[in-house]
Design an enzyme around this catalytic site. Structure first.
Site, mmCIF file in Angstrom:
data_model
loop_
_atom_site.group_PDB
_atom_site.id
_atom_site.type_symbol
_atom_site.label_atom_id
_atom_site.label_comp_id
_atom_site.label_asym_id
_atom_site.label_seq_id
_atom_site.Cartn_x
_atom_site.Cartn_y
_atom_site.Cartn_z
ATOM 1 N N SER A 290 -46.957 -1.150 23.855
ATOM 2 C CA SER A 290 -48.303 -1.431 23.364
ATOM 3 C C SER A 290 -48.296 -2.247 22.065
ATOM 4 C CB SER A 290 -49.061 -0.110 23.196
ATOM 5 O OG SER A 290 -50.435 -0.332 23.033
ATOM 6 N N ASP A 301 -42.980 -15.559 20.302
ATOM 7 C CA ASP A 301 -43.676 -16.752 20.774
ATOM 8 C C ASP A 301 -43.882 -17.781 19.664
ATOM 9 O OD1 ASP A 301 -43.764 -15.660 23.257
ATOM 10 O OD2 ASP A 301 -45.953 -15.544 23.408
ATOM 11 N N LYS A 315 -46.683 -2.011 28.372
ATOM 12 C CA LYS A 315 -48.075 -1.548 28.313
ATOM 13 C C LYS A 315 -48.908 -2.671 27.692
ATOM 14 C CE LYS A 315 -51.158 1.989 26.450
ATOM 15 N NZ LYS A 315 -51.983 1.114 25.599
#
Length: 422
Positions: A290, A301, A315
């Site tokens: 999460s 990224d 998740k």
């Protein structure tokens, strides 16, 4: 009956209050009508209102049973516990305790708390709380009895090994803060920061960790930071975003997308980097879930950090809390999926590390097997593309045997890879 009626109305509002693709729907024949009417009919037939609260809870749980595994009903006690966890602070004495063979045993007093100052020691057995026996209490019941308003008193009677008589303590409760961030310096030139959860104290704890490490290691000598997110289940989205923002000068952190296009939110970084541009390694494993996946995905990224370890849990959704009013608890409902800056959903797929490192697991850990991850949970939201299970979640207790940590430190001490020319 009035309180139960209000709770049901909050849990199952008229359908015109629930937008579907931006268009309201008519109420008649709705599923929420059926649940509401059935629950009210049962309560109206009961000879007294003593069962109203249980009927409400049963109705709501039944309605949620077919939803995803992260949507649930919390009764009043569970809702209060969730709020305490989210705040990361509470009125108490500052003891970590466990229940062993029915005995309430002190694991350790938290340094600097009232229990620590009073002289309670690890290994003490608590036999009485406010003159009532602790025997037969569950762990949550015992913890609840020791918590209370700041400034109030609690009496504890403990038995200490190798002492004949019990010892009585009267302790004044104070604000106890859950320590979500721990830190240390590795070999004089690498800052190690372990984040165990994202509660209301986490971002401040992270800033303090960076500041303390900076005091111990001169900027010229600092190779970089290891941020350990292993077995971190996530927590408050705003804390995740704030902490991640502190490590990025620019770029998107995460986007969340709900049922309707207008529900989409994008969170972007503002200038300012706590680490002063130092290299970052992020440690993840099968227990990284999460909010901790949001942090790892944002740094990966944005090319701000290298992710090391094993595939994360996967998740890729966020939940919203809907209080039901009064003493009726709250609903926890999945309302959004989140996407990393590259537009990737990690739901039921997880984050793939840039450098995979498998730990040497003891035989007893191997027998238990790795956590299955989000993809193995019943009723999980479908992922995009091929779903993946999570991987190892074992972290060696001795840092010397922690292969992922040793790899991270080694990477920080190696010259950064030069960008290739084409």
């Amino acid at each position: 009956m009035a309180a139960a009626n209000a709770a049901l109305r909050r849990a199952f509002p008229p359908l015109q209050q629930v937008a579907s693709a931006g268009q309201p729907e008519r109420r008649s024949g709705g599923a929420s009508d059926t649940v509401y009417d059935t629950a009210m009919a049962i309560m109206n037939e009961q000879p007294s209102g003593s069962e109203d609260r249980r009927i409400v809870a049963t109705a709501i749980n039944g309605a949620l049973a077919s939803l995803d595994p992260h949507s649930s009903y919390m009764n009043a006690s569970e809702y209060r516990d969730m709020q305490v966890q989210a705040r990361g602070s509470f009125g108490g004495v500052g003891l970590e305790v466990s229940l062993e063979s029915g005995l309430l045993k002190v694991v350790s007093p938290i340094e600097g708390t009232p229990a620590d100052k009073a002289g309670i020691l690890a290994g003490d057995v608590i036999v009485n709380i406010d003159d009532e026996s602790a025997q037969g209490l569950s762990l949550s019941q015992a913890v609840s009895k020791m918590r209370g308003p700041v400034g109030s008193k609690v009496r504890l009677k403990v038995i200490r090994p190798r002492q004949d008589k019990p010892i009585d303590f009267t302790i004044v409760r104070d604000t106890i803060r859950v320590r979500a961030v721990r830190w240390r310096v590795e070999d004089n030139d690498v800052g190690y920061v372990r984040i165990t959860t994202f509660n209301a104290q986490t971002n401040d704890g992270f800033k303090q960790a960076i500041a303390e490490i900076s005091k111990q290691v001169a900027n010229d000598n600092m190779k970089g930071y290891v941020i350990d997110l292993r077995n971190n289940p996530g927590g408050l989205l705003n804390e995740v975003v704030s902490l991640t923002d502190g490590l990025l000068e620019r770029g998107e952190i995460v986007s969340t997308r709900g049922r309707n296009p207008e529900d989409t939110q994008r969170f972007n970084a503002k200038p300012g980097d706590l680490s002063r541009g130092k290299r970052i390694i992020v440690l993840i494993n099968g227990g990284t879930a999460s909010g901790s996946e949001i942090l790892a995905g944002a740094l990966q990224d944005n090319k701000r950090g290298t992710v090391v370890g094993t595939r994360s849990f996967g998740k890729g959704s966020t939940q919203t809390i809907f209080p039901l009013g009064g003493d009726n608890g709250a609903l926890r409902l999945t309302t959004h999926r989140f996407f990393t800056p590259s537009g990737t959903s990690i739901q039921a797929r997880g984050i793939t590390p840039d450098v995979e490192v498998l730990q040497d697991e003891p035989d007893d850990v191997k027998k238990k097997g790795a956590p299955g991850g989000e993809a193995t949970l019943n009723r999980h939201l479908p992922g995009q593309g091929i779903e993946q299970v999570a991987s190892q979640s074992y972290v060696p207790p001795d840092p010397k045997n922690d292969k992922a940590l040793r790899t991270a430190v080694s990477l920080l001490r190696s010259p950064p890879a030069k960008p290739s020319r084409r």
